[in-house]
Write a protein that holds these residues in place. Structure first.
Motif, short mmCIF file in Angstrom:
data_model
loop_
_atom_site.label_atom_id
_atom_site.label_comp_id
_atom_site.label_asym_id
_atom_site.label_seq_id
_atom_site.Cartn_x
_atom_site.Cartn_y
_atom_site.Cartn_z
N THR A 177 0.84 -1.20 0.00
CA THR A 177 0.00 0.00 0.00
C THR A 177 0.87 1.25 0.00
O THR A 177 1.73 1.39 0.88
N SER A 234 1.72 5.42 0.39
CA SER A 234 1.34 6.37 1.45
C SER A 234 0.01 7.05 1.14
O SER A 234 -0.74 7.42 2.04
N ASN A 235 -0.30 7.23 -0.12
CA ASN A 235 -1.63 7.65 -0.57
C ASN A 235 -2.14 6.55 -1.49
O ASN A 235 -1.61 6.38 -2.59
N SER A 256 -4.09 4.85 5.17
CA SER A 256 -3.83 4.43 3.79
C SER A 256 -4.16 2.96 3.58
O SER A 256 -4.81 2.59 2.59
N CYS A 288 -7.18 1.61 1.38
CA CYS A 288 -6.85 0.70 0.28
C CYS A 288 -7.71 -0.55 0.37
O CYS A 288 -8.24 -1.04 -0.64
#
Length: 378
Positions: A64, A66-67, A95, A99
């Motif tokens: 995943t 960071s954004n 995040s 996700c």
């Protein structure tokens, strides 16, 4: 008409992670996909989660960003389907949890992710077909573990919100033990994210007295403990209270957020390297000043009540107190210190006007209003 809905089973205490097998069984999860990131894995928290599920056939997606992006969602969905998974465990900060919510949509719904974005009219298209999700936050910031929304950067580069009650995690395991090793700057940035949620949702106009009470209590806890949690990371009381403040901010923001988040969502989409919680901390003073003249804010004395919860003398102290706190926590002095330049303003304003948080601010901001807030936050 106000809708007041709290539906997540929340377990909060040191050692709550031990309840993971029981909560998986309660949710009907037998083959989970754990959605996490490389940092969580590197500090051993993924190993702790896997150790809590001895003998389980658990798949892992640990990339995943960071954004979270639609590309990351697709990669996780591929693992989910290849491994025959039937549920999701999100382990990490906002995040990873967002996700996982993106995975929940994409694994069970056809078409590109933007189809289901709130500003595209996609919320009603998200159905109960989504798999069950258990959220285990490792930061005290976003509160996504109890929220119906997720923020994902879609393939066309926009940072969009996805909102549905079907996305709310079945269980949130809030174990402050998992945050004891969080670095100071990340503690500060995520903690200010939680404080921003409590403040901005309290300023929002919709009628929701339970949310207001939750937000004010969360603000009081967060403001009183963020500095201790940042400077003394092993302070268990501070960590517990910050985790609660984070959860409370998200429970409350079913009222809606506002210009802080419309700006930070947009700027975070323009430059995904910028940390969301830090951006919120930068924008708070300017947005509070902008909201001060809103009819609903004045009528209910909302700024004065926030100042009281923070132990301040008056509403006029809010902006200076936030700037002072940012400095004491080691956060940037403003957007310029984060590398933001005025040539980005037009694109940021365009995104803020289209953001789902724009219309729930107590005052509707114009192009000029947003430009003034950006200038004031530099």
């Amino acid at each position: 008409m106000a809708q007041i809905l709290y539906i997540t089973n929340i377990l909060i205490d040191f050692g709550a992670l031990a309840q993971l097998p029981a909560e998986c069984e309660r949710a009907g999860i037998r083959r989970p996909l754990i959605v996490t990131d490389a940092g969580v894995k590197a500090v051993g928290l993924l190993d702790k989660a896997l150790a809590a599920l001895p003998g389980w056939q658990s798949a892992v997606f640990d990339q995943t960003p960071s954004n979270p992006t639609e590309a990351a969602v697709r990669a996780a969905v591929a693992i989910y389907k290849a491994q025959g998974c039937d549920g999701l465990i999100a382990l990490g900060g906002g995040s990873a949890i967002d996700c996982a919510k993106g995975v929940a949509i994409a694994a069970t719904h056809e078409g590109p992710l933007k189809t289901y974005a709130t500003i595209e009219g996609g919320s009603p298209k998200i159905t109960p077909a989504v798999p069950p999700l258990i959220a285990i936050p490792t930061t005290a910031g976003t509160g996504s573990e109890v929220a119906r929304g997720a923020i994902v950067i879609v393939d066309d580069g926009r940072k969009l919100g996805f909102h549905s009650w079907h996305l709310v995690p079945k269980t949130a395991l809030l174990d402050p033990e998992l945050t004891l090793g969080l670095p100071p700057l990340l503690t500060a940035a995520t903690g200010m994210d939680a404080i921003a949620h409590c403040m901005e949702t309290f300023m929002a106009a919709p009628f929701n007295p339970p949310a207001d009470g939750i937000a004010l209590d969360g603000l009081q806890r967060g403001w009183a403990h963020i500095e201790r949690a940042t400077t003394h990371g092993q302070d268990r009381e501070a960590r517990l209270n910050m985790m609660s403040a984070s959860m409370q901010g998200a429970m409350a923001f079913q009222k809606g957020l506002g210009c802080v988040h419309s700006l930070s969502h947009s700027l975070g989409g323009v430059n995904p390297r910028l940390h969301h919680g830090t951006l919120n901390a930068m924008f708070l003073p300017a947005v509070i000043a902008f909201n001060a003249s809103a009819e609903s804010v004045q009528k209910d004395r909302r700024l004065e009540r926030m100042a009281q919860a923070m132990g301040l003398g008056s509403a006029a102290d809010l902006g200076p107190a936030i700037r002072d706190m940012n400095a004491r926590l080691g956060l940037p002095s403003g957007l310029a210190a984060m590398g933001v330049t005025p040539d980005l303003f037009d694109k940021v304003i365009e995104g803020a006007l289209a953001d789902h948080c724009h219309k729930t601010n107590p005052r509707i901001a114009s192009v000029d209003d947003y430009r003034a807030m950006l200038d004031a936050s530099m």
